[in-house]
Design an enzyme around this catalytic site. Structure first.
Site, mmCIF file in Angstrom:
data_model
loop_
_atom_site.group_PDB
_atom_site.id
_atom_site.type_symbol
_atom_site.label_atom_id
_atom_site.label_comp_id
_atom_site.label_asym_id
_atom_site.label_seq_id
_atom_site.Cartn_x
_atom_site.Cartn_y
_atom_site.Cartn_z
ATOM 1 N N PHE A 30 0.865 -1.188 0.000
ATOM 2 C CA PHE A 30 0.000 0.000 0.000
ATOM 3 C C PHE A 30 0.893 1.227 0.000
ATOM 4 O O PHE A 30 1.764 1.366 0.855
ATOM 5 C CB PHE A 30 -0.904 0.014 1.234
ATOM 6 C CG PHE A 30 -1.879 1.164 1.215
ATOM 7 C CD1 PHE A 30 -3.056 1.084 0.482
ATOM 8 C CD2 PHE A 30 -1.608 2.344 1.897
ATOM 9 C CE1 PHE A 30 -3.953 2.153 0.422
ATOM 10 C CE2 PHE A 30 -2.497 3.419 1.856
ATOM 11 C CZ PHE A 30 -3.668 3.313 1.122
ATOM 12 N N ASP A 37 9.318 2.773 1.288
ATOM 13 C CA ASP A 37 8.149 3.499 1.789
ATOM 14 C C ASP A 37 8.112 3.297 3.304
ATOM 15 O O ASP A 37 7.710 2.245 3.798
ATOM 16 C CB ASP A 37 6.882 2.942 1.125
ATOM 17 C CG ASP A 37 5.613 3.625 1.650
ATOM 18 O OD1 ASP A 37 5.686 4.323 2.675
ATOM 19 O OD2 ASP A 37 4.552 3.437 1.018
ATOM 20 N N LYS A 42 2.892 10.389 8.099
ATOM 21 C CA LYS A 42 2.283 9.916 9.353
ATOM 22 C C LYS A 42 2.953 10.545 10.588
ATOM 23 O O LYS A 42 2.696 11.690 10.900
ATOM 24 C CB LYS A 42 2.285 8.385 9.403
ATOM 25 C CG LYS A 42 1.236 7.764 8.440
ATOM 26 C CD LYS A 42 1.033 6.292 8.751
ATOM 27 C CE LYS A 42 0.042 5.623 7.815
ATOM 28 N NZ LYS A 42 -1.338 5.868 8.148
HETATM 29 C C1 LIG Z 1 3.105 2.404 3.799
HETATM 30 C C2 LIG Z 1 2.149 3.517 3.480
HETATM 31 N N1 LIG Z 1 2.405 4.311 2.435
HETATM 32 C C3 LIG Z 1 1.592 5.333 2.120
HETATM 33 C C4 LIG Z 1 0.457 5.594 2.847
HETATM 34 C C5 LIG Z 1 -0.434 6.743 2.459
HETATM 35 O O1 LIG Z 1 -0.301 7.767 3.371
HETATM 36 P P1 LIG Z 1 -1.384 8.952 3.401
HETATM 37 O O2 LIG Z 1 -2.664 8.340 3.853
HETATM 38 O O3 LIG Z 1 -0.812 9.950 4.367
HETATM 39 O O4 LIG Z 1 -1.488 9.490 2.023
HETATM 40 C C6 LIG Z 1 0.159 4.784 3.946
HETATM 41 C C7 LIG Z 1 -1.073 5.027 4.721
HETATM 42 O O5 LIG Z 1 -1.596 4.175 5.398
HETATM 43 C C8 LIG Z 1 1.023 3.728 4.270
HETATM 44 O O6 LIG Z 1 0.783 2.924 5.311
#
Ligand SMILES: Cc1ncc(COP(=O)(O)O)c(C=O)c1O
Length: 393
Positions: A129, A214, A243
């Protein structure tokens, strides 16, 4: 209460109103223990006094200024990130999806600029994700998030996570980037193996591809290190963060090296709010607290404790068959008998005054404040046990 918002979220049947540390109160005055941390965001709990002070102080000075100017808070936070990581340069944005969008764009442009128009292929993992923009849902390995938005960006290949042979078979001279979550968060708190991340690093080097980690969910202390890559003995070329970076105030960032950063020359990418002085001032204060050796050691200690007790609770109730994760980013895999029912448990827990998360349908997720104290942990676990006991009865 009348809901004026679009129905893309299924809201819980209570409305949080105020919070402090790891406790939250709803509009009816009911109290909850928060072991979800706003999905790994509130790394220092709610309304940490130092962050409140940083926000109040900055709010008297400068809220926003266009991005043709830099600001002291932005430079300060970027300097801290650079001095404590592999990186030399930082780009600020507002969310995890935006950070990954920037990382992927940077990798595509780097490939094109340095190797030619063929080097555009992105490799990502199944079940990953990376956010909700069109590019990031397409790169993410869960078609349920992208299928309704076709036509999707092209040149993306998905491979099974933790499968070195599959990555080796997929990577080529056309690959501009491999993007990996060191711990797959949304799909079950599944850590990458040492061998996998090390092989990904080696394969990227052999094929002139960039390794993007990520760390939107794993970063800023959750695993007991500032960033999870530190557990793996490798460094990425680009790292995305968001986050917990703002301790609850929206901010995202990518970190990269002096070799790659010039690809983002003037006008090539941007953001109106990215590097906002309010977000950076709060993030900068949060960084100091999270990055303190005593905080990271505390995460390790509390993480061990929480994992041990969750394991015991899993055995006692028969609800969890495995507890996994690192530090205070923990997943409890439901036993075969309860597969697919994680969201029922979060609802049951909420009734007992406990906020927890799911990570897919089969895993319960815990991403509490890194400062979670023994009393709140014990109370939260007591409520979880009560909820589980009632739920399985
Ligand atoms: C690993 C990862 N990347 C990207 C995101 C996306 O972040 P945002 O919701 O701040 O756009 C998340 C959100 O849960 C995530 O867990």
């Amino acid at each position: 209460m009348q809901n004026y918002l679009t129905p893309n979220f299924s809201f819980a049947p209570m409305i949080p109103e105020r919070a402090l540390g790891s406790r939250v109160w709803d509009t009816e005055g009911r109290e909850y223990i928060d072991l979800s941390g706003g999905i790994a965001v509130n790394a220092l709990g709610h309304c940490h006094p130092d962050l409140v002070a940083a926000l109040a102080e900055q709010s008297q000075k400068l809220w926003h200024i266009s991005n043709i100017y830099t600001t002291k808070p932005a430079q300060e936070l970027a300097q801290k990130l650079v001095e404590h990581t592999f990186a030399d340069k930082v780009f600020f944005c507002n969310s995890g999806a935006e950070a990954n969008e920037a990382a992927l764009k940077l990798a595509r442009k780097y490939g094109r600029d340095h190797f030619g128009g063929h080097k555009t292929e992105i490799i990502s993992c199944l079940n990953s994700f990376h956010g909700r923009t069109l590019f990031t849902v397409s790169v993410g390995g869960q078609p349920k998030y992208s299928k309704d938005y076709a036509p999707l960006p092209q040149g993306i290949t998905h491979v099974p996570f933790n499968d070195i042979a599959a990555l080796e078979a997929a990577i080529s001279e056309n690959t501009c980037a491999v993007i990996i979550e060191p711990i797959q968060g949304e799909s079950g708190i599944l850590p990458a193996t040492q061998e996998y991340l090390q092989a990904a690093r080696r394969l990227c080097d052999e094929h002139g591809a960039l390794l993007i980690l990520d760390e939107v969910q794993t970063g800023m202390g959750h695993t007991g290190k500032l960033f999870a890559y530190e557990h793996y003995g490798i460094t990425p070329d680009i790292l995305s963060s968001a986050k917990a970076l703002g301790g609850g105030f929206p901010i995202g960032a990518i970190l990269t090296t002096d070799k790659i950063a010039p690809t983002f020359g003037p006008g090539t990418h941007g953001s109106t709010f990215g590097g906002n002085p309010m977000a950076c001032a709060v993030g900068s204060r949060a960084f100091d607290i999270i990055n303190a050796p005593e905080t990271l050691a505390y995460v390790e200690k509390q993480g061990q404790k929480l994992q041990t007790t969750l394991r015991e609770l899993g055995e006692k109730t028969g609800v969890f068959k495995e507890v996994r994760g690192m530090g205070l980013l923990i997943g409890c895999v439901l036993s075969d008998k309860y597969q697919g029912r994680a969201s029922e448990i979060t609802a049951a827990a909420l009734k007992h005054g406990l906020m927890v998360l799911v990570a897919g349908a089969d895993v319960m997720r815990f991403a509490p404040s890194l400062l979670l104290n023994d009393e709140d942990m014990a109370e939260g676990l007591k409520r979880l046990e009560a909820a589980l006991t009632e739920w399985i009865a």
